[in-house]
Design a protein around this motif. Structure first.
Motif, PDB file in Angstrom:
ATOM      1  N   UNK A 194      63.680  22.551  -9.455  1.00 37.39           N
ATOM      2  CA  UNK A 194      62.301  22.759  -9.911  1.00 37.39           C
ATOM      3  C   UNK A 194      62.078  22.180 -11.305  1.00 37.39           C
ATOM      4  N   UNK A 195      63.119  22.166 -12.126  1.00 32.03           N
ATOM      5  CA  UNK A 195      62.973  21.546 -13.447  1.00 32.03           C
ATOM      6  C   UNK A 195      62.765  20.045 -13.334  1.00 32.03           C
ATOM      7  N   UNK A 196      63.188  19.462 -12.203  1.00 27.19           N
ATOM      8  CA  UNK A 196      63.018  18.028 -11.968  1.00 27.19           C
ATOM      9  C   UNK A 196      61.834  17.729 -11.052  1.00 27.19           C
ATOM     10  N   UNK A 197      61.132  18.764 -10.585  1.00 25.47           N
ATOM     11  CA  UNK A 197      60.044  18.538  -9.632  1.00 25.47           C
ATOM     12  C   UNK A 197      60.552  18.123  -8.263  1.00 25.47           C
ATOM     13  N   UNK A 198      61.745  18.590  -7.896  1.00 28.55           N
ATOM     14  CA  UNK A 198      62.343  18.227  -6.606  1.00 28.55           C
ATOM     15  C   UNK A 198      62.454  19.467  -5.714  1.00 28.55           C
ATOM     16  N   UNK A 199      63.057  19.274  -4.529  1.00 27.42           N
ATOM     17  CA  UNK A 199      63.144  20.333  -3.525  1.00 27.42           C
ATOM     18  C   UNK A 199      64.562  20.865  -3.378  1.00 27.42           C
ATOM     19  N   UNK A 200      64.656  22.124  -2.942  1.00 29.74           N
ATOM     20  CA  UNK A 200      65.913  22.703  -2.478  1.00 29.74           C
ATOM     21  C   UNK A 200      65.711  23.117  -1.028  1.00 29.74           C
ATOM     22  N   UNK A 246      62.843  25.855  -0.809  1.00 29.98           N
ATOM     23  CA  UNK A 246      61.565  25.239  -0.458  1.00 29.98           C
ATOM     24  C   UNK A 246      61.485  24.969   1.039  1.00 29.98           C
ATOM     25  N   UNK A 247      62.641  24.768   1.658  1.00 29.57           N
ATOM     26  CA  UNK A 247      62.691  24.500   3.095  1.00 29.57           C
ATOM     27  C   UNK A 247      63.912  25.189   3.682  1.00 29.57           C
ATOM     28  N   UNK A 248      63.758  25.748   4.886  1.00 30.22           N
ATOM     29  CA  UNK A 248      64.875  26.322   5.630  1.00 30.22           C
ATOM     30  C   UNK A 248      64.909  25.658   7.004  1.00 30.22           C
ATOM     31  N   UNK A 249      66.032  25.050   7.331  1.00 29.59           N
ATOM     32  CA  UNK A 249      66.221  24.427   8.642  1.00 29.59           C
ATOM     33  C   UNK A 249      67.177  25.297   9.452  1.00 29.59           C
ATOM     34  N   UNK A 250      66.707  25.771  10.601  1.00 29.30           N
ATOM     35  CA  UNK A 250      67.512  26.650  11.443  1.00 29.30           C
ATOM     36  C   UNK A 250      68.248  25.806  12.485  1.00 29.30           C
ATOM     37  N   UNK A 280      55.407  32.167   6.047  1.00 27.22           N
ATOM     38  CA  UNK A 280      54.374  32.205   5.016  1.00 27.22           C
ATOM     39  C   UNK A 280      54.937  31.922   3.628  1.00 27.22           C
ATOM     40  N   UNK A 281      56.272  31.866   3.504  1.00 28.41           N
ATOM     41  CA  UNK A 281      56.876  31.744   2.170  1.00 28.41           C
ATOM     42  C   UNK A 281      57.660  30.453   1.968  1.00 28.41           C
ATOM     43  N   UNK A 282      58.053  29.801   3.032  1.00 30.45           N
ATOM     44  CA  UNK A 282      58.832  28.568   2.898  1.00 30.45           C
ATOM     45  C   UNK A 282      58.587  27.682   4.106  1.00 30.45           C
ATOM     46  N   UNK A 283      58.788  26.394   3.938  1.00 29.04           N
ATOM     47  CA  UNK A 283      58.692  25.471   5.068  1.00 29.04           C
ATOM     48  C   UNK A 283      59.864  25.715   6.004  1.00 29.04           C
ATOM     49  N   UNK A 284      59.588  25.756   7.304  1.00 23.88           N
ATOM     50  CA  UNK A 284      60.618  26.017   8.306  1.00 23.88           C
ATOM     51  C   UNK A 284      60.700  24.839   9.268  1.00 23.88           C
ATOM     52  N   UNK A 285      61.933  24.380   9.507  1.00 22.75           N
ATOM     53  CA  UNK A 285      62.195  23.390  10.542  1.00 22.75           C
ATOM     54  C   UNK A 285      63.115  24.024  11.583  1.00 22.75           C
TER      55      UNK A 285
END
Length: 355
Positions: A194-200, A246-250, A280-285
């Motif tokens: 987040x300090x770099x404006x990127x994703x986890x 920011x994203x969770x892939x199952x 509602x809280x994170x992007x899901x794949x």
């Protein structure tokens, strides 16, 4: 002698009763399985109403960061990503060595790849896919319980962000729902990204069917080397991960079920359950496979996509955050499978209607 004969008769009677009980138990189990299979088959027949989305992920092979490629190859990759509405690509950039580092020789072409994605697929996020086998009870792998190892993992993450990657994608396995060290690593990584404006982003195993079974598994199958109970995220653990990612892939694939309807039911159940819990809280794949099942079960791309759509049909409302599928994997997906993916998953538009 008479007493011995009497004992033998009693023993034979006991064996007959045990055999009869076992037979009735087997018959009951088979009957129950038949009823479940029949119900799943009936449920499976209607065509899903829900279409897919234009937020989708793809796991990509290590060669993209580790080997040279021509401009034509990069251009073809960009065209594939745009045509199939891929928003996030997890380029395999590791794995981590046991000390939390990745030798530079493994990713010598990473910067060139990132620049090519920006040029030929603008808007697509290229993420560094990093992971390793989690050390369990003294086995091989990476020891995330060691603070020094976690620090080196973070230092390695910084290298990939400096190379231009749009995010860090973790895939450590196995991860158990009491793994505080993993959550602490996620906290630190989120601060960095987040300090770099990127994703986890993170890959996780499919959630538990029943959270209460985890203590039972733990008692019956203690962690030891490669033998351990299933590392399934519980409701509380999945919530904790969603609060940090920011994203969770199952990783919903690897379905050892004998029929297409049962496998489809598996995908539908996990789609609905996961999106209702954290959508509602994170992007899901939701992970869908294009590789060939080892055991020849009914797990393939068509079943998975239909099952995900059936799960979407069961939602009371769409999630607040973007959601879609994660295709596993780029190196196993044929042109024919991509065509079926476009025809059955992507929203209908003039350029993808009918595949």
């Amino acid at each position: 002698m008479a007493r011995m004969g009497g004992f033998g008769g009693t023993g034979r009677g006991l064996l007959r009763r045990v055999s009869r009980w076992a037979g009735w138990t087997a018959a009951y189990a088979l009957g129950l399985l038949a009823l479940v299979s029949a119900g799943a088959w009936v449920w499976w027949q209607p065509e899903p109403k829900a279409r897919g989305t234009e937020a989708n992920a793809l796991w990509a092979r290590h060669q993209w960061v580790g080997e040279p490629h021509s401009d034509a190859e990069y251009r073809a990759l960009g065209a594939l990503l745009k045509q199939n509405r891929i928003t996030d690509v997890y380029f395999h950039a590791g794995p981590f060595d046991g000390d939390g580092t990745v030798p530079p020789a493994k990713y010598r072409y990473a910067r060139r790849l990132v620049e090519a994605v920006r040029r030929y697929a603008p808007g697509v996020r290229a993420q560094a896919y990093l992971g390793q086998v989690r050390k369990v009870d003294g086995g091989d792998g990476i020891d995330l319980d060691d603070p020094a190892v976690r620090e080196r993992v973070l230092a390695t993450d910084r290298i990939f962000l400096d190379l231009g990657f749009d995010g860090i994608h973790y895939d450590f396995e196995p991860i158990y729902p009491d793994d505080d060290a993993f959550l602490e690593l996620m906290d630190r990584t989120r601060e960095l990204t987040r300090s770099r404006g990127r994703l986890l982003s993170v890959s996780l195993e499919q959630p538990t069917l029943v959270d209460a079974l985890q203590p039972v598994y733990k008692a019956l199958l203690p962690r030891h080397g490669r033998f351990h109970y299933p590392p399934r995220p519980t409701r509380d653990f999945l919530n904790a991960v969603a609060d940090r990612a920011d994203q969770v892939a199952i990783m919903t694939y690897d379905v050892a079920l004998p029929t297409r309807s049962l496998a489809g039911l598996h995908y539908a159940r996990h789609t609905r359950w996961t999106l209702e819990l954290i959508g509602d809280r994170t992007t899901v794949f939701i992970g869908v496979p294009t590789y060939r099942p080892v055991m020849g079960w009914a797990d393939d791309l068509d079943v998975a996509l239909r099952g995900v759509r059936r799960g979407l049909d069961q939602l009371d409302r769409p999630p607040a955050r973007p959601y879609g599928v994660g295709v596993y994997a780029e190196w196993t997906t044929s042109p024919e499978e991509w065509a079926r993916y476009r025809a059955t998953w992507l929203p209908r538009t003039p350029d993808n209607f009918g595949g």
